[in-house]
Design a protein around this motif. Structure first.
Motif, PDB file in Angstrom:
ATOM      1  N   ASP A 112       0.839  -1.188   0.000  1.00  0.00           N
ATOM      2  CA  ASP A 112       0.000   0.000   0.000  1.00  0.00           C
ATOM      3  C   ASP A 112       0.878   1.243   0.000  1.00  0.00           C
ATOM      4  OD1 ASP A 112       0.955   0.283   2.562  1.00  0.00           O
ATOM      5  OD2 ASP A 112      -0.923  -0.210   3.550  1.00  0.00           O
ATOM      6  N   SER A 113       0.242   2.398   0.088  1.00  0.00           N
ATOM      7  CA  SER A 113       0.971   3.663  -0.080  1.00  0.00           C
ATOM      8  C   SER A 113       1.981   3.926   1.026  1.00  0.00           C
ATOM      9  CB  SER A 113      -0.028   4.823  -0.159  1.00  0.00           C
ATOM     10  OG  SER A 113      -0.847   4.866   1.001  1.00  0.00           O
ATOM     11  N   TRP A 114       1.759   3.337   2.243  1.00  0.00           N
ATOM     12  CA  TRP A 114       2.692   3.608   3.332  1.00  0.00           C
ATOM     13  C   TRP A 114       4.075   3.064   3.012  1.00  0.00           C
ATOM     14  CZ3 TRP A 114       6.328   2.211   6.653  1.00  0.00           C
ATOM     15  CH2 TRP A 114       6.560   3.037   7.758  1.00  0.00           C
ATOM     16  N   TYR A 115       4.148   1.890   2.385  1.00  0.00           N
ATOM     17  CA  TYR A 115       5.445   1.273   2.073  1.00  0.00           C
ATOM     18  C   TYR A 115       6.037   1.783   0.765  1.00  0.00           C
ATOM     19  CZ  TYR A 115       4.462  -2.078   5.771  1.00  0.00           C
ATOM     20  OH  TYR A 115       4.209  -2.653   6.993  1.00  0.00           O
ATOM     21  N   SER A 116       5.236   2.507  -0.011  1.00  0.00           N
ATOM     22  CA  SER A 116       5.710   2.957  -1.321  1.00  0.00           C
ATOM     23  C   SER A 116       6.595   4.184  -1.209  1.00  0.00           C
ATOM     24  CB  SER A 116       4.517   3.273  -2.225  1.00  0.00           C
ATOM     25  OG  SER A 116       4.060   2.123  -2.832  1.00  0.00           O
ATOM     26  N   LYS A 117       7.814   3.941  -0.823  1.00  0.00           N
ATOM     27  CA  LYS A 117       8.837   4.980  -0.822  1.00  0.00           C
ATOM     28  C   LYS A 117       9.789   4.698  -1.989  1.00  0.00           C
ATOM     29  CE  LYS A 117       7.221   6.606   3.111  1.00  0.00           C
ATOM     30  NZ  LYS A 117       6.066   5.700   3.287  1.00  0.00           N
ATOM     31  N   PRO A 118      10.286   5.731  -2.649  1.00  0.00           N
ATOM     32  CA  PRO A 118      11.138   5.516  -3.831  1.00  0.00           C
ATOM     33  C   PRO A 118      12.300   4.554  -3.589  1.00  0.00           C
ATOM     34  CG  PRO A 118      10.551   7.821  -3.641  1.00  0.00           C
ATOM     35  CD  PRO A 118      10.036   7.162  -2.409  1.00  0.00           C
ATOM     36  N   ARG A 119      12.983   4.696  -2.452  1.00  0.00           N
ATOM     37  CA  ARG A 119      14.123   3.832  -2.176  1.00  0.00           C
ATOM     38  C   ARG A 119      13.680   2.381  -2.005  1.00  0.00           C
ATOM     39  NH1 ARG A 119      19.316   4.186  -3.286  1.00  0.00           N
ATOM     40  NH2 ARG A 119      19.552   1.937  -3.275  1.00  0.00           N
ATOM     41  N   PHE A 120      12.556   2.165  -1.345  1.00  0.00           N
ATOM     42  CA  PHE A 120      12.043   0.815  -1.131  1.00  0.00           C
ATOM     43  C   PHE A 120      11.670   0.169  -2.463  1.00  0.00           C
ATOM     44  CE2 PHE A 120       8.561  -2.199  -0.261  1.00  0.00           C
ATOM     45  CZ  PHE A 120       9.167  -3.014   0.683  1.00  0.00           C
ATOM     46  N   VAL A 121      11.024   0.915  -3.342  1.00  0.00           N
ATOM     47  CA  VAL A 121      10.650   0.388  -4.659  1.00  0.00           C
ATOM     48  C   VAL A 121      11.892  -0.048  -5.428  1.00  0.00           C
ATOM     49  CG1 VAL A 121       9.657   0.992  -6.900  1.00  0.00           C
ATOM     50  CG2 VAL A 121       8.509   1.712  -4.798  1.00  0.00           C
ATOM     51  N   LYS A 122      12.945   0.759  -5.367  1.00  0.00           N
ATOM     52  CA  LYS A 122      14.188   0.410  -6.060  1.00  0.00           C
ATOM     53  C   LYS A 122      14.836  -0.828  -5.448  1.00  0.00           C
ATOM     54  CE  LYS A 122      18.718   2.183  -7.467  1.00  0.00           C
ATOM     55  NZ  LYS A 122      19.392   0.914  -7.076  1.00  0.00           N
ATOM     56  N   ASP A 123      14.864  -0.905  -4.113  1.00  0.00           N
ATOM     57  CA  ASP A 123      15.470  -2.062  -3.444  1.00  0.00           C
ATOM     58  C   ASP A 123      14.746  -3.357  -3.802  1.00  0.00           C
ATOM     59  OD1 ASP A 123      17.348  -0.460  -2.247  1.00  0.00           O
ATOM     60  OD2 ASP A 123      16.268  -0.266  -0.351  1.00  0.00           O
ATOM     61  N   ARG A 129       0.246   1.305  -4.575  1.00  0.00           N
ATOM     62  CA  ARG A 129      -0.408   2.615  -4.548  1.00  0.00           C
ATOM     63  C   ARG A 129       0.591   3.612  -3.983  1.00  0.00           C
ATOM     64  NH1 ARG A 129      -6.227   4.156  -1.680  1.00  0.00           N
ATOM     65  NH2 ARG A 129      -6.104   6.413  -2.051  1.00  0.00           N
ATOM     66  N   ILE A 130       0.613   4.815  -4.521  1.00  0.00           N
ATOM     67  CA  ILE A 130       1.540   5.826  -4.020  1.00  0.00           C
ATOM     68  C   ILE A 130       0.769   7.080  -3.610  1.00  0.00           C
ATOM     69  CG2 ILE A 130       3.553   4.993  -5.300  1.00  0.00           C
ATOM     70  CD1 ILE A 130       3.028   7.035  -7.438  1.00  0.00           C
ATOM     71  N   THR A 131       1.378   7.838  -2.725  1.00  0.00           N
ATOM     72  CA  THR A 131       0.728   9.051  -2.222  1.00  0.00           C
ATOM     73  C   THR A 131       0.954  10.219  -3.179  1.00  0.00           C
ATOM     74  OG1 THR A 131       2.715   9.618  -0.955  1.00  0.00           O
ATOM     75  CG2 THR A 131       1.024   8.324   0.165  1.00  0.00           C
ATOM     76  N   ASN A 132       0.031  11.166  -3.131  1.00  0.00           N
ATOM     77  CA  ASN A 132       0.181  12.380  -3.946  1.00  0.00           C
ATOM     78  C   ASN A 132       1.125  13.358  -3.256  1.00  0.00           C
ATOM     79  OD1 ASN A 132      -1.683  11.526  -5.959  1.00  0.00           O
ATOM     80  ND2 ASN A 132      -3.369  12.076  -4.603  1.00  0.00           N
ATOM     81  N   SER A 133       2.348  12.896  -2.993  1.00  0.00           N
ATOM     82  CA  SER A 133       3.329  13.715  -2.274  1.00  0.00           C
ATOM     83  C   SER A 133       4.349  14.292  -3.256  1.00  0.00           C
ATOM     84  CB  SER A 133       4.048  12.866  -1.223  1.00  0.00           C
ATOM     85  OG  SER A 133       5.149  13.557  -0.688  1.00  0.00           O
ATOM     86  N   PRO A 134       4.337  15.601  -3.471  1.00  0.00           N
ATOM     87  CA  PRO A 134       5.307  16.209  -4.392  1.00  0.00           C
ATOM     88  C   PRO A 134       6.752  16.021  -3.924  1.00  0.00           C
ATOM     89  CG  PRO A 134       3.512  17.719  -3.875  1.00  0.00           C
ATOM     90  CD  PRO A 134       3.399  16.584  -2.922  1.00  0.00           C
ATOM     91  N   LYS A 135       6.950  15.888  -2.611  1.00  0.00           N
ATOM     92  CA  LYS A 135       8.297  15.746  -2.092  1.00  0.00           C
ATOM     93  C   LYS A 135       8.885  14.372  -2.424  1.00  0.00           C
ATOM     94  CE  LYS A 135      10.995  16.245   2.163  1.00  0.00           C
ATOM     95  NZ  LYS A 135      10.936  16.549   3.618  1.00  0.00           N
ATOM     96  N   ALA A 136       8.077  13.321  -2.275  1.00  0.00           N
ATOM     97  CA  ALA A 136       8.578  11.964  -2.518  1.00  0.00           C
ATOM     98  C   ALA A 136       8.458  11.562  -3.985  1.00  0.00           C
ATOM     99  CB  ALA A 136       7.814  10.966  -1.647  1.00  0.00           C
ATOM    100  N   ILE A 146      -6.440   7.946  -7.437  1.00  0.00           N
ATOM    101  CA  ILE A 146      -5.607   6.879  -6.884  1.00  0.00           C
ATOM    102  C   ILE A 146      -4.526   6.517  -7.889  1.00  0.00           C
ATOM    103  CG2 ILE A 146      -5.591   4.524  -5.959  1.00  0.00           C
ATOM    104  CD1 ILE A 146      -8.599   4.875  -5.409  1.00  0.00           C
ATOM    105  N   PRO A 147      -3.263   6.901  -7.632  1.00  0.00           N
ATOM    106  CA  PRO A 147      -2.167   6.525  -8.539  1.00  0.00           C
ATOM    107  C   PRO A 147      -1.604   5.154  -8.156  1.00  0.00           C
ATOM    108  CG  PRO A 147      -1.709   8.580  -7.309  1.00  0.00           C
ATOM    109  CD  PRO A 147      -2.805   7.864  -6.604  1.00  0.00           C
ATOM    110  N   ILE A 148      -1.473   4.261  -9.129  1.00  0.00           N
ATOM    111  CA  ILE A 148      -0.890   2.941  -8.928  1.00  0.00           C
ATOM    112  C   ILE A 148       0.408   2.871  -9.735  1.00  0.00           C
ATOM    113  CG2 ILE A 148      -1.224   0.446  -9.105  1.00  0.00           C
ATOM    114  CD1 ILE A 148      -3.181   1.740  -7.222  1.00  0.00           C
ATOM    115  N   LEU A 149       1.491   2.547  -9.060  1.00  0.00           N
ATOM    116  CA  LEU A 149       2.810   2.472  -9.697  1.00  0.00           C
ATOM    117  C   LEU A 149       3.167   1.026 -10.011  1.00  0.00           C
ATOM    118  CD1 LEU A 149       6.071   4.260  -8.692  1.00  0.00           C
ATOM    119  CD2 LEU A 149       6.017   1.761  -8.630  1.00  0.00           C
ATOM    120  N   SER A 150       3.796   0.809 -11.171  1.00  0.00           N
ATOM    121  CA  SER A 150       4.313  -0.507 -11.542  1.00  0.00           C
ATOM    122  C   SER A 150       5.714  -0.358 -12.107  1.00  0.00           C
ATOM    123  CB  SER A 150       3.402  -1.176 -12.582  1.00  0.00           C
ATOM    124  OG  SER A 150       4.003  -2.356 -13.087  1.00  0.00           O
ATOM    125  N   THR A 151       6.638  -1.162 -11.602  1.00  0.00           N
ATOM    126  CA  THR A 151       8.008  -1.135 -12.138  1.00  0.00           C
ATOM    127  C   THR A 151       8.101  -1.948 -13.426  1.00  0.00           C
ATOM    128  OG1 THR A 151       8.605  -2.998 -10.714  1.00  0.00           O
ATOM    129  CG2 THR A 151       9.087  -0.791  -9.889  1.00  0.00           C
TER     130      THR A 151
END
Length: 461
Positions: free
Chosen positions: A227-238, A249-256, A320-325
């Motif tokens: 879910d969006s809580w674990y969707s941090k850029p570094r975690f996705v890359k790891d 799912r990712i948050t609408n956070s301009p910073k992240a 709701i944005p859904i990210l896929s690598t």
């Protein structure tokens, strides 16, 4: 043919204990041995574990089970097993699940998508002296801060069957019982010490370690769903570096989450990208349950996560944005796969309702770990039985069937008739009443022993 053999063949041909059959099939004795479970107090670890599973299925506490079954062990044997520092419950759960997954490969569709699902849940606890319990844990369910246990877990699903792979308790700065005040202390190299220390890591570190252990054990999955809580850029890359694509799912956070589009090097936020897409591309429409939504997608680049595909799902009230690598997947396929993440929510619901999850009555940290591990193992066994059943049903329905089977353990009329025929044949050859009495006494004794061996426990009549 000897009487013992006659009884044994009759009972084994018709009287089945599905739980014992599954444990034998996955070679639970070998798994326990690899997980440092050793025989103690004159009882084998597999017998003790089996009794704990029966307690869950029959919805019995230890004290109730002792009264219920003639073949139960002493109360101290069960409690000592729960707090044994040498038992590696984490390894036992993972190895047993690997064996169960291997068993269902025969009925799996090769093309079906296999996923890991990461999530966390909270269990409210009133006791102030329960080790691992923290104050100020925010509960999404209750929408308030609670006192309880915060648990991160990893689930495996192929779309039809769910298995609980691993879990860890996450601590915050508000532990009710400080680590140095825990009842038992262990060497820093012991498994339990490492598990306690893991509780002070961030959820992202705990989650990544779980995925690594699952992969190392040989479990293969196509995607990790979070879910969006674990969707941090570094975690996705790891996760991508581990060889697994991530859908989240990712948050609408301009910073992240700020991206560059291939045809435009300017950094854009999720809202900015969606506004452009909604004007340039025709939106597609779909419906999930009673919710109507539109969607569109775009391949973008993130400085940390790399090249990813974003599917924007627009409902009446939310974006709701859904990210896929995996950028080769269609938008429809990404949405379809991400829906599988809700399997873990249903898993938690079943665990609470049928498998005594959240109802642990232990204050000691080691016992809590053991109790949750046994609940997860019983859940996995039930999921497996449901999968191989010719007429799959809801997990709750199957669980109730198992409870009925174990509660009403008795020899069927068909077996009884067969045995009566053998008795009659033998009695015809006897000469005295003493011989008849001796034969019947021998028969009853043989029957009791055979049924006990087949079912592994006897109920009070």
């Amino acid at each position: 043919m000897k009487l013992e053999n006659i009884i044994s063949r009759a009972v084994k041909s018709r009287l089945k204990n599905p739980i014992i059959d599954v444990l034998k099939d996955i070679k639970i004795a070998n798994i326990l041995k690899k997980s440092n479970f050793v025989k103690k107090d004159g009882a084998s670890p597999s017998t003790i574990l089996l009794h704990f599973i029966f307690m869950i299925v029959l919805n019995k506490k230890i004290s109730d089970f002792i009264k219920y079954s003639k073949e139960s062990l002493s109360k101290d044997v069960y409690y000592r097993a729960l707090i044994n520092s040498k038992y590696n419950w984490q390894k036992m759960l993972l190895l047993s699940t690997v064996a169960l997954i291997d068993k269902i490969k025969l009925v799996q569709n090769i093309k079906s998508v296999k996923v890991f699902i990461l999530d966390d849940t909270n269990e409210s606890k009133r006791g102030k002296k329960i080790e691992g319990v923290c104050d100020k844990i925010f509960s999404n369910k209750d929408k308030k801060f609670i006192r309880g246990l915060n648990m991160v877990s990893l689930n495996y699903s192929d779309g039809f069957t769910n298995f609980m792979l691993d879990f860890a308790f996450k601590f915050n700065d508000n532990l009710r019982v400080k680590m140095e005040d825990f009842k038992y202390r262990f060497f820093h190299s012991s498994n339990l010490y490492k598990r306690k220390q893991e509780g002070f890591e961030t959820k992202l570190v705990i989650a990544l370690n779980m995925v690594k252990r699952a992969i190392k054990s040989g479990i293969k999955a196509d995607y990790l769903l979070v879910d969006s809580w674990y969707s941090k850029p570094r975690f996705v890359k790891d996760v991508k570096d581990l060889g697994i694509d991530c859908i989240s799912r990712i948050t609408n956070s301009p910073k992240a989450w700020c991206f560059s589009v291939r045809d435009n090097n300017r950094q854009k936020t999720l809202i900015g990208i969606y506004r452009i897409l909604s004007k340039e591309l025709p939106l597609k429409f779909a419906k999930y349950s009673n919710i109507k939504y539109s969607y569109c997608s775009k391949i973008v680049h993130h400085k940390t996560a790399g090249i990813v595909k974003i599917v924007f799902i627009k409902t009446q009230n939310n974006l709701i944005p859904i990210l896929s690598t995996n950028t080769q997947l269609t938008s429809e396929r990404i949405i379809e796969i991400y829906k599988k993440r809700w399997n873990i929510e249903q898993g938690y619901k079943d665990l609470r309702e049928y498998f005594q999850f959240g109802k642990e009555e232990n204050r000691i940290y080691e016992a809590l770990i053991a109790r949750v591990s046994i609940s997860f193992l019983t859940y996995n066994i039930t999921s497996y039985l449901n999968r191989i059943n010719h007429e799959p049903q809801t997990l709750g329905g199957l669980f109730k069937d198992l409870e009925c089977e174990l509660t009403n353990l008795a020899i069927s009329m068909e077996i009884f008739i067969e045995l009566l025929i053998k008795i009659t044949q033998n009695i015809e050859n006897t000469q005295t009443s003493q011989e008849v009495d001796n034969f019947l006494a021998h028969f009853i004794c043989s029957l009791r022993v055979t049924v006990k061996n087949q079912l592994n426990f006897m109920c009070e009549s």
